[in-house]
Each structure stands twice: as structure tokens, then as C-alpha cells.
Write a protein that holds these residues in place. Structure first.
Motif, PDB file in Angstrom:
ATOM      1  N   ALA A  79       0.866  -1.187   0.000  1.00  7.09           N
ATOM      2  CA  ALA A  79       0.000   0.000   0.000  1.00  7.09           C
ATOM      3  C   ALA A  79       0.894   1.226   0.000  1.00  7.09           C
ATOM      4  O   ALA A  79       2.008   1.190   0.535  1.00  7.09           O
ATOM      5  CB  ALA A  79      -0.901   0.005   1.232  1.00  7.09           C
ATOM      6  N   ASP A  80       0.430   2.324  -0.583  1.00 11.35           N
ATOM      7  CA  ASP A  80       1.178   3.579  -0.544  1.00 11.35           C
ATOM      8  C   ASP A  80       0.587   4.492   0.532  1.00 11.35           C
ATOM      9  O   ASP A  80      -0.598   4.423   0.841  1.00 11.35           O
ATOM     10  CB  ASP A  80       1.231   4.263  -1.915  1.00 11.35           C
ATOM     11  N   MET A  81       1.425   5.365   1.108  1.00 15.88           N
ATOM     12  CA  MET A  81       1.024   6.130   2.300  1.00 15.88           C
ATOM     13  C   MET A  81       0.994   7.644   2.087  1.00 15.88           C
ATOM     14  O   MET A  81       0.541   8.366   2.977  1.00 15.88           O
ATOM     15  CB  MET A  81       1.999   5.866   3.457  1.00 15.88           C
ATOM     16  N   ALA A 104      -5.612  13.159  -1.693  1.00 18.60           N
ATOM     17  CA  ALA A 104      -6.480  13.318  -2.862  1.00 18.60           C
ATOM     18  C   ALA A 104      -6.341  12.160  -3.839  1.00 18.60           C
ATOM     19  O   ALA A 104      -6.894  12.201  -4.927  1.00 18.60           O
ATOM     20  CB  ALA A 104      -6.163  14.638  -3.562  1.00 18.60           C
ATOM     21  N   CYS A 105      -5.581  11.126  -3.449  1.00 15.52           N
ATOM     22  CA  CYS A 105      -5.439   9.968  -4.337  1.00 15.52           C
ATOM     23  C   CYS A 105      -5.887   8.688  -3.638  1.00 15.52           C
ATOM     24  O   CYS A 105      -5.776   7.598  -4.187  1.00 15.52           O
ATOM     25  CB  CYS A 105      -3.992   9.854  -4.831  1.00 15.52           C
ATOM     26  N   GLY A 106      -6.363   8.816  -2.391  1.00 16.12           N
ATOM     27  CA  GLY A 106      -6.895   7.645  -1.695  1.00 16.12           C
ATOM     28  C   GLY A 106      -5.856   6.753  -1.060  1.00 16.12           C
ATOM     29  O   GLY A 106      -6.170   5.622  -0.652  1.00 16.12           O
ATOM     30  N   HIS A 107      -4.626   7.233  -0.935  1.00 17.12           N
ATOM     31  CA  HIS A 107      -3.605   6.386  -0.322  1.00 17.12           C
ATOM     32  C   HIS A 107      -3.911   6.151   1.159  1.00 17.12           C
ATOM     33  O   HIS A 107      -3.447   5.162   1.734  1.00 17.12           O
ATOM     34  CB  HIS A 107      -2.209   6.997  -0.511  1.00 17.12           C
ATOM     35  N   ASP A 108      -4.708   7.054   1.761  1.00 13.71           N
ATOM     36  CA  ASP A 108      -5.193   6.817   3.121  1.00 13.71           C
ATOM     37  C   ASP A 108      -6.036   5.541   3.166  1.00 13.71           C
ATOM     38  O   ASP A 108      -5.892   4.708   4.063  1.00 13.71           O
ATOM     39  CB  ASP A 108      -5.994   8.027   3.637  1.00 13.71           C
ATOM     40  N   ALA A 138       6.011   7.966  -0.541  1.00 14.30           N
ATOM     41  CA  ALA A 138       6.420   8.760  -1.715  1.00 14.30           C
ATOM     42  C   ALA A 138       6.112   8.123  -3.062  1.00 14.30           C
ATOM     43  O   ALA A 138       6.986   8.024  -3.918  1.00 14.30           O
ATOM     44  CB  ALA A 138       7.914   9.061  -1.605  1.00 14.30           C
ATOM     45  N   GLU A 139       4.865   7.723  -3.259  1.00 15.39           N
ATOM     46  CA  GLU A 139       4.506   7.173  -4.578  1.00 15.39           C
ATOM     47  C   GLU A 139       4.333   8.265  -5.621  1.00 15.39           C
ATOM     48  O   GLU A 139       4.544   8.028  -6.814  1.00 15.39           O
ATOM     49  CB  GLU A 139       3.201   6.357  -4.455  1.00 15.39           C
ATOM     50  N   GLU A 140       3.950   9.482  -5.173  1.00 20.93           N
ATOM     51  CA  GLU A 140       3.551  10.541  -6.117  1.00 20.93           C
ATOM     52  C   GLU A 140       4.751  11.217  -6.779  1.00 20.93           C
ATOM     53  O   GLU A 140       4.973  12.417  -6.635  1.00 20.93           O
ATOM     54  CB  GLU A 140       2.673  11.587  -5.396  1.00 20.93           C
ATOM     55  N   GLY A 141       5.533  10.436  -7.484  1.00 23.85           N
ATOM     56  CA  GLY A 141       6.600  11.005  -8.300  1.00 23.85           C
ATOM     57  C   GLY A 141       7.910  11.261  -7.590  1.00 23.85           C
ATOM     58  O   GLY A 141       8.833  11.832  -8.181  1.00 23.85           O
ATOM     59  N   MET A 165      -3.013  -2.429  -4.934  1.00 17.81           N
ATOM     60  CA  MET A 165      -4.367  -2.056  -5.353  1.00 17.81           C
ATOM     61  C   MET A 165      -4.516  -0.546  -5.301  1.00 17.81           C
ATOM     62  O   MET A 165      -4.007   0.102  -4.393  1.00 17.81           O
ATOM     63  CB  MET A 165      -5.364  -2.698  -4.371  1.00 17.81           C
ATOM     64  N   HIS A 166      -5.221   0.001  -6.301  1.00 18.87           N
ATOM     65  CA  HIS A 166      -5.559   1.429  -6.289  1.00 18.87           C
ATOM     66  C   HIS A 166      -7.052   1.575  -6.501  1.00 18.87           C
ATOM     67  O   HIS A 166      -7.646   0.844  -7.298  1.00 18.87           O
ATOM     68  CB  HIS A 166      -4.813   2.189  -7.387  1.00 18.87           C
ATOM     69  N   ASN A 167      -7.633   2.512  -5.761  1.00 21.61           N
ATOM     70  CA  ASN A 167      -9.049   2.805  -5.976  1.00 21.61           C
ATOM     71  C   ASN A 167      -9.237   3.451  -7.348  1.00 21.61           C
ATOM     72  O   ASN A 167      -8.328   4.106  -7.865  1.00 21.61           O
ATOM     73  CB  ASN A 167      -9.552   3.748  -4.882  1.00 21.61           C
TER      74      ASN A 167
HETATM   75 NI    NI Z   1      -2.464   7.180  -6.239  1.00 20.03          NI
END
Ligand code: NI
Length: 392
Positions: A79-81, A104-108, A138-141, A165-167
Motif C-alpha cells: 500500500a502507498d502512504m 487526494a489519491c486515496g492512499h489513506d 512517496a509514490e507521487e513522483g 491495489m488502487h481505488n
Molecule cells: Ni495514487
């Protein structure tokens, strides 16, 4: 009682974690509070916790059964945080308390779902093998996946298969989407620095105009996708910045072109990069100038292993019925750095529906929110993937 029913019993607790993380968003490599929350929960479930993998990353390890360390019986769940530098527009109680930062990307939601699976698996232990719960920063780039890999993620926590998994907004709640093979584009950023010879704007014959060189290069680069990439392959090359000059009457010395390229395979991305080098250098030379290209691949394409994708789809079928599992969804031009993990270990990245009502707002929008109703289903996917792959 099946896994989904049991996980639904602590749906309120998973929701509480999700809201807590949503209210305290942290951007890439600053996920200190989030990592603390994750580590504290994992420890409370009796799971071994490792901190500082990829700076703020966390790995939880749960071994069970006589074959806990046997090759073929080690699974990774990721999972990303991290959150985004966006000012949240929502007004609900769990809105961001950190001005200018937002989930804003649902990583929560992704983090909360994986914690839910960890709690369930630690309680029930219906598997024989090792589960590595990978909480990536730090998934966002910003390179969180590579940072974990550089810290020896898969050397220290061996995995034979990995799942993430991503929403997906507008995919109805209760549905999954699973694609075999390429799924999301790889991404590169580039800068092309052109050096001409600055001079008076009224006397162009005394200089070499880098602005003219830049526009010729920009135009010629459009032939890469149309003439060099095979028509059956997919690529995008967008020039998104042109910078040159400061005055009306000065032909500048230098110009810069910048932009992004996307492709669904590494060979196609390499082809775009090498053709860019040749065209930029060749056009510049033809016009008496020089050009240097910095082409940086930030994301590999997400490519799902066909066998693991079939397995993931069968787990989804079990949970929601095959009518609710979208097979072969369209390719996604956005990028995701789980791709770098998939280059090391076969696995599958899938989408879970965030809903077409409440959850329809697109990711990276200031009004976005993860749909809490999806939480138990996501946890159950991870839980059942473990129980089936590592069946005792
Ligand atoms: Ni994302």
C-alpha cells in the motif's frame, strides 16, 4: 464465517484509521506520523515491524506454519502512504488538518485496507507461509518504490508474488478491474537545452537563434510517435514547456524545451529517448547550434504477470462474483511506481471501485475522498489472496 464477513466486523475500526490518516496527510518521505500509526497498529496485532525501509517506509512481517520461509510461500502486499500538496476543499469532519496537503489519491484508504488485512490475518492465521506487508512512502513522483528497493526490500523480505491495489473513481463500488500484461504507462520527463549565439534582435545574421532551433526540434520530435513507434504500439510525447529570452530586442543565447513521454513498454520508451537524442542533436547541428538532452525515466510501465493477474481475478470473482470483475479494462496513461516492484517480483496491480456516486470525484481533485464502503472489500482481497496462495 468467511473472511469478508469477519473483516466487516471491524469495518468501523478500519474507517477510524482511514479518517485519522486522511486528517493528517503527509507528502512523500514526510510520512512520519502515518508510519508511526502503521507501525503501532502492526505491533498491536503481534506483527514484526521494520521501520526506515526507503526512509519513511514500513514493512510488517507475519510468519505462520511449518513452511513459513519456504520459497514459493512468501507473499508481498503493498500500500502507498503519501498525500499530495493540494488544499482540500472538503468540509467533513475528517478533512485535512494540514494546510495545503491532502489525501487526494486515496492512499489513506489503501493504507487502511492493508492494515485491515493485517489485523485479520494476524488473528486468524489461516495460511502457511510468510506475509510481507509493505507500506511504501512517496509514490507521487518522488521515488518511494525505488527507495525501498535500494534499501534491499526484496533481499531482506523475500517475496515470490506481490499484489497492490488502487481505488478507481467511477468504477462502481463492489467491483474490481484486473488486467493481464501492460496496465499503466511508464513515464519519462525530459529537458532539451539548446545553445545558440545571442545577439541583437535587429541583427540576426550575427548570431545563432536558439528559439528557431527550439521550434524546429519541437516540430521534428512529433515524428517520433508518428514515424518511429510502430502503429500497433502506444506512446505519447508532449512538449509542455518552452523557455527562452527576456527582452524584445535580444536574441537569446539559450533555449530549453521540456516535457513528458509515456509508453507501455520499456523498449518503446527507450526508442522514444534515443530518437529524441538523435533528432535534437541533428536538428541543432544543422542550424549551427548545439542541443543536449536529459531524458529521465521516472516510472516503468505497470506490467502484470499473466499468471498472477489470473489469480487476482479469481480472488475477486470469489468476493464479488465474476459479473463484478472487469477483465481487460482499458489501458491507463497515468503512471504508478509499484511498476518497479513488479519488475523484480511477478505480481498484479488491480483497481477497486470507489463508486460512481459519492466516490465519483476524480483523484487529485480537491474534493476527492476515498469511499469508506470499499474498505472491507479491499482488505478481504488481500486476506483471501494470502489464504489461497499460502493455503496450509
Ligand atoms: Ni495514487
Amino acid at each position: 464465517m468467511n473472511a469478508l464477513s469477519r473483516i466487516r466486523e471491524f469495518h468501523p475500526e478500519i474507517t477510524t484509521w482511514r479518517h485519522d490518516i486522511h486528517a493528517h496527510p503527509e507528502t512523500g518521505f514526510a510520512e512520519v506520523r502515518t508510519a508511526d500509526l502503521v507501525a503501532r497498529q502492526l505491533a498491536s496485532f503481534g506483527i514484526e515491524v521494520h521501520r526506515g525501509i526507503g526512509r519513511t517506509g514500513v514493512v510488517g512481517v507475519l510468519r505462520n506454519g511449518p513452511h513459513a520461509d519456504a520459497p514459493g510461500r512468501r507473499i508481498g502486499l503493498r500500500a502507498d502512504m503519501d498525500a499530495l500538496p493540494i488544499l482540500e476543499a472538503n468540509t467533513f469532519a475528517h478533512r485535512s488538518q494540514h494546510e495545503g496537503r491532502m489525501h487526494a489519491c486515496g492512499h489513506d484508504g489503501h493504507t487502511a485496507m492493508l492494515l485491515g488485512a493485517a489485523k485479520y490475518l494476524a488473528q486468524t492465521r489461516g495460511f502457511d507461509g510468510t506475509v510481507n506487508f509493505i507500506f511504501q512512502p512517496a509514490e507521487e513522483g518522488l521515488g518511494g518504490a525505488l527507495a525501498m528497493l535500494e534499501d534491499g526490500l526484496f533481499e531482506r523480505f523475500a517475496c515470490d508474488a506481490i499484489f497492490g491495489m488502487h481505488n478507481r473513481p467511477r468504477l462502481p463500488l463492489g467491483k474490481f478491474a484486473v488486467r493481464s500484461g501492460p496496465m499503466m504507462a511508464g513515464g519519462a520527463f525530459f529537458d532539451i537545452d539548446i545553445t545558440g549565439l545571442g545577439c541583437h534582435g535587429a541583427r540576426p545574421e550575427t548570431g545563432i537563434d536558439p528559439v528557431m532551433v527550439a521550434v524546429q526540434i519541437a516540430s521534428a520530435l512529433q515524428t517520433i510517435v508518428s514515424r518511429n513507434v510502430r502503429p500497433v504500439d502506444t506512446a505519447v510525447l508532449s512538449i509542455t514547456q518552452i523557455h527562452a529570452g527576456d527582452a524584445y530586442n535580444v536574441i537569446p543565447q539559450t533555449a530549453r524545451l521540456s516535457g513528458t513521454a509515456r509508453a507501455f513498454s520499456t523498449p518503446v520508451m527507450e526508442l522514444v529517448g534515443s530518437n529524441m537524442q538523435r533528432i535534437a542533436a541533428g536538428v541543432a547541428q544543422a542550424m549551427g547550434a548545439q542541443a543536449s538532452v536529459d531524458f529521465r525515466v521516472n516510472f516503468a510501465p505497470v506490467i502484470n504477470d499473466p499468471e498472477q493477474a489470473e489469480f487476482a481475478a479469481s480472488v475477486c470473482n470469489e468476493l464479488v462474483g465474476s459479473d463484478n470483475v472487469v477483465r481487460d479494462p482499458s489501458l491507463i496513461m497515468a503512471s504508478e511506481d509499484f511498476s518497479f516492484m513488479l519488475e523484480k517480483v511477478p505480481g498484479c496491480y488491480l483497481n477497486i471501485g470507489n463508486g460512481d456516486g459519492e466516490g465519483a470525484c476524480e483523484v487529485h481533485n480537491p474534493a476527492y475522498d476515498f469511499n469508506d464502503a470499499a474498505l472491507p472489500l479491499g482488505s478481504a482481497f488481500f486476506a483471501r489472496a494470502v489464504e489461497r496462495k499460502l493455503a496450509a
